[in-house]
Motif scaffolding. Sequence first.
Motif, short mmCIF file in Angstrom:
data_model
loop_
_atom_site.label_atom_id
_atom_site.label_comp_id
_atom_site.label_asym_id
_atom_site.label_seq_id
_atom_site.Cartn_x
_atom_site.Cartn_y
_atom_site.Cartn_z
N TYR A 178 0.84 15.05 5.91
CA TYR A 178 1.26 13.65 6.00
C TYR A 178 0.58 12.93 7.15
O TYR A 178 0.48 13.46 8.26
N ASN A 179 0.14 11.71 6.86
CA ASN A 179 -0.62 10.93 7.84
C ASN A 179 0.27 10.04 8.71
O ASN A 179 -0.07 9.77 9.86
N ASN A 212 6.16 11.68 -5.53
CA ASN A 212 4.76 11.28 -5.57
C ASN A 212 4.63 9.78 -5.74
O ASN A 212 5.62 9.06 -5.95
N SER A 213 3.39 9.30 -5.66
CA SER A 213 3.17 7.86 -5.74
C SER A 213 3.62 7.30 -7.09
O SER A 213 4.09 6.16 -7.16
N LEU A 262 0.83 -1.20 0.00
CA LEU A 262 0.00 0.00 0.00
C LEU A 262 0.87 1.25 0.00
O LEU A 262 0.49 2.30 -0.52
N LYS A 285 1.68 10.02 2.76
CA LYS A 285 0.31 10.52 2.71
C LYS A 285 -0.37 10.01 1.45
O LYS A 285 0.27 9.74 0.44
N ARG A 286 -1.67 9.93 1.53
CA ARG A 286 -2.44 9.62 0.33
C ARG A 286 -2.45 10.86 -0.55
O ARG A 286 -2.62 11.97 -0.05
N THR A 297 1.38 3.31 -3.16
CA THR A 297 0.33 4.17 -3.67
C THR A 297 0.28 5.52 -2.94
O THR A 297 -0.59 6.34 -3.22
N TRP A 298 1.21 5.72 -2.02
CA TRP A 298 1.25 6.95 -1.23
C TRP A 298 2.38 7.85 -1.69
O TRP A 298 3.42 7.38 -2.14
N ASP A 299 2.18 9.15 -1.54
CA ASP A 299 3.28 10.11 -1.71
C ASP A 299 4.17 10.03 -0.47
O ASP A 299 3.69 9.78 0.65
#
Length: 124
Positions: free
Chosen positions: A111-112, A52-53, A28, A99-100, A31-33
């Motif tokens: 950022y998550n 970027n992703s 997964l 982050k998404r 698919t994130w930046d």
Amino acid sequence: QVQLAESGGGTVQAGDSLRLSCLGATRLFNTWDVGWFRQVPGKEREFVAAINSGGNVRKYGDSVKGRFTVSREYVKTTVYLHMSNLKADDTAEYYCAAKRPPGSALDAASYNLWGQGTQVTVSS
């Protein structure tokens, strides 16, 4: 959920090179930046680089342009920060973050997820 782990920090001489790695725990992560930030005690966290992703857009902080390169290797779910011509001012704790998309690559608040950090010390 994506977990991150940085590695590759250490103590080097000014002018040396170093490569930091940010390993994502699952695919997964691809698919994130991903961004790299650094922080010195008593100072704000500073944007260093982001990718970027898709791997086709890269951004750099002004202080590292021309010296640092960010890249990603999807098979290994890893993002790298290649640092060259290191200076004493590059000494800091370096963090990777994910982050998404979309969202500002330069803003830490976007950022998550964050890694635990890896220390880079450059002696002059």
